[in-house]
Design a protein around this motif. Structure first.
Motif, mmCIF file in Angstrom:
data_model
loop_
_atom_site.group_PDB
_atom_site.id
_atom_site.type_symbol
_atom_site.label_atom_id
_atom_site.label_comp_id
_atom_site.label_asym_id
_atom_site.label_seq_id
_atom_site.Cartn_x
_atom_site.Cartn_y
_atom_site.Cartn_z
ATOM 1 N N ASN A 63 0.881 -1.169 0.000
ATOM 2 C CA ASN A 63 0.000 0.000 0.000
ATOM 3 C C ASN A 63 0.919 1.219 0.000
ATOM 4 O O ASN A 63 1.859 1.292 0.800
ATOM 5 C CB ASN A 63 -0.897 -0.038 1.241
ATOM 6 N N TYR A 64 0.667 2.130 -0.921
ATOM 7 C CA TYR A 64 1.616 3.233 -1.116
ATOM 8 C C TYR A 64 1.736 4.145 0.090
ATOM 9 O O TYR A 64 2.814 4.621 0.412
ATOM 10 C CB TYR A 64 1.243 4.030 -2.370
ATOM 11 N N ASN A 121 5.090 4.806 2.008
ATOM 12 C CA ASN A 121 5.633 6.154 2.185
ATOM 13 C C ASN A 121 5.968 6.421 3.649
ATOM 14 O O ASN A 121 6.947 7.106 3.949
ATOM 15 C CB ASN A 121 4.646 7.192 1.661
ATOM 16 N N ASN A 122 5.150 5.876 4.527
ATOM 17 C CA ASN A 122 5.449 6.037 5.945
ATOM 18 C C ASN A 122 6.739 5.311 6.316
ATOM 19 O O ASN A 122 7.557 5.840 7.067
ATOM 20 C CB ASN A 122 4.277 5.545 6.796
ATOM 21 N N MET A 123 6.941 4.130 5.759
ATOM 22 C CA MET A 123 8.194 3.423 6.058
ATOM 23 C C MET A 123 9.398 4.156 5.473
ATOM 24 O O MET A 123 10.475 4.159 6.052
ATOM 25 C CB MET A 123 8.132 1.973 5.566
ATOM 26 N N GLY A 130 -13.152 3.663 8.915
ATOM 27 C CA GLY A 130 -12.855 3.110 7.599
ATOM 28 C C GLY A 130 -11.390 3.020 7.238
ATOM 29 O O GLY A 130 -11.039 2.468 6.206
ATOM 30 N N SER A 131 -10.535 3.547 8.107
ATOM 31 C CA SER A 131 -9.112 3.516 7.775
ATOM 32 C C SER A 131 -8.535 2.128 7.958
ATOM 33 O O SER A 131 -8.766 1.471 8.961
ATOM 34 C CB SER A 131 -8.341 4.504 8.650
ATOM 35 N N ARG A 132 -7.772 1.688 6.971
ATOM 36 C CA ARG A 132 -7.160 0.366 7.060
ATOM 37 C C ARG A 132 -5.653 0.452 6.955
ATOM 38 O O ARG A 132 -4.987 -0.548 6.750
ATOM 39 C CB ARG A 132 -7.675 -0.522 5.919
ATOM 40 N N LEU A 133 -5.144 1.647 7.060
ATOM 41 C CA LEU A 133 -3.714 1.857 6.912
ATOM 42 C C LEU A 133 -2.944 0.994 7.916
ATOM 43 O O LEU A 133 -3.243 0.986 9.100
ATOM 44 C CB LEU A 133 -3.415 3.333 7.137
ATOM 45 N N ARG A 185 9.579 -0.855 -6.228
ATOM 46 C CA ARG A 185 8.357 -0.145 -5.851
ATOM 47 C C ARG A 185 8.171 -0.084 -4.347
ATOM 48 O O ARG A 185 7.556 0.823 -3.830
ATOM 49 C CB ARG A 185 7.136 -0.910 -6.389
ATOM 50 N N TRP A 186 8.618 -1.162 -3.691
ATOM 51 C CA TRP A 186 8.253 -1.343 -2.284
ATOM 52 C C TRP A 186 9.485 -1.319 -1.404
ATOM 53 O O TRP A 186 10.477 -1.968 -1.710
ATOM 54 C CB TRP A 186 7.485 -2.657 -2.113
ATOM 55 N N GLU A 187 9.383 -0.542 -0.346
ATOM 56 C CA GLU A 187 10.491 -0.459 0.590
ATOM 57 C C GLU A 187 10.021 -0.846 1.979
ATOM 58 O O GLU A 187 8.837 -0.760 2.291
ATOM 59 C CB GLU A 187 11.053 0.963 0.614
#
Length: 155
Positions: free
Chosen positions: A35-36, A40-42, A135-138, A97-99
């Motif tokens: 999940n972008y 981005n948080n990581m 509704g947040s699933r972050l 793409r993913w970090e």
DNA sequence: GCCAACGTTGGC
DNA sequence: GCCAACGTTGGC
């Protein structure tokens, strides 16, 4: 210039990877985030940042432990592994793409700080807190210093 | 197991 | 660029 220590909350399904697993292993790469916003948080993490370890999709969802960011962000190796569930055909080593970061076990809470209990402090935590937002699933989200303090004071 | 909420994909 | 369809997350 050194930025001050930041705080995060990271969700994991205990069936897949629990706080006990982290305690046993010590340090673990946080693989599989696709999940972008979470990525981005990581990307914004720095070694030494504090992490609230959260159990999701289980009997009592909630915060169960504290961990520390152990590495700077680097490409998630599972995106290149065609045998992995997390394989991403569109990712290349030149353009990942993913970090992710590695996280290190710090301590287990004496008890679970349940989501139900956290919700009772929604006002103090603020509207912007992704964990209690409807509704947040972050799965990887920022925590402010005051939220960190409040949440751990519930232990 | 259900389902609301959200993100992504792909046809147009 | 729109948006319907689909897949996933995650609480309940």
């Amino acid at each position: 210039m050194t930025a001050r220590r930041r705080y995060w909350l990271m969700k994991s399904e205990p069936d897949a990877f629990s706080i006990d697993d982290l305690q046993r292993i010590g340090t673990e790469p946080w693989t599989g985030v696709r999940n972008y916003q979470a990525r981005n948080n990581m990307r914004a993490m720095q070694v030494g940042d504090g992490v609230l370890f959260y159990h999701s999709s289980c009997d009592i969802p909630g915060i169960v432990g504290v961990a520390t960011v152990a590495t700077p962000p680097y490409p998630d190796p599972t995106q290149f592994d065609s045998k992995s569930d997390y394989y991403d055909a569109k990712a290349t080593r030149e353009q990942p793409r993913w970090e992710l970061v590695d996280v290190t076990f710090e301590r287990k809470l004496k008890r679970t700080i349940a989501l139900e209990e956290i919700r009772q402090h929604a006002d103090a935590l603020g509207e912007g807190f992704a964990l209690t937002q409807r509704g947040s699933r972050l799965s990887v989200l920022p925590v402010t210093a005051s939220q960190w303090k409040l949440l751990l004071s519930l232990e």
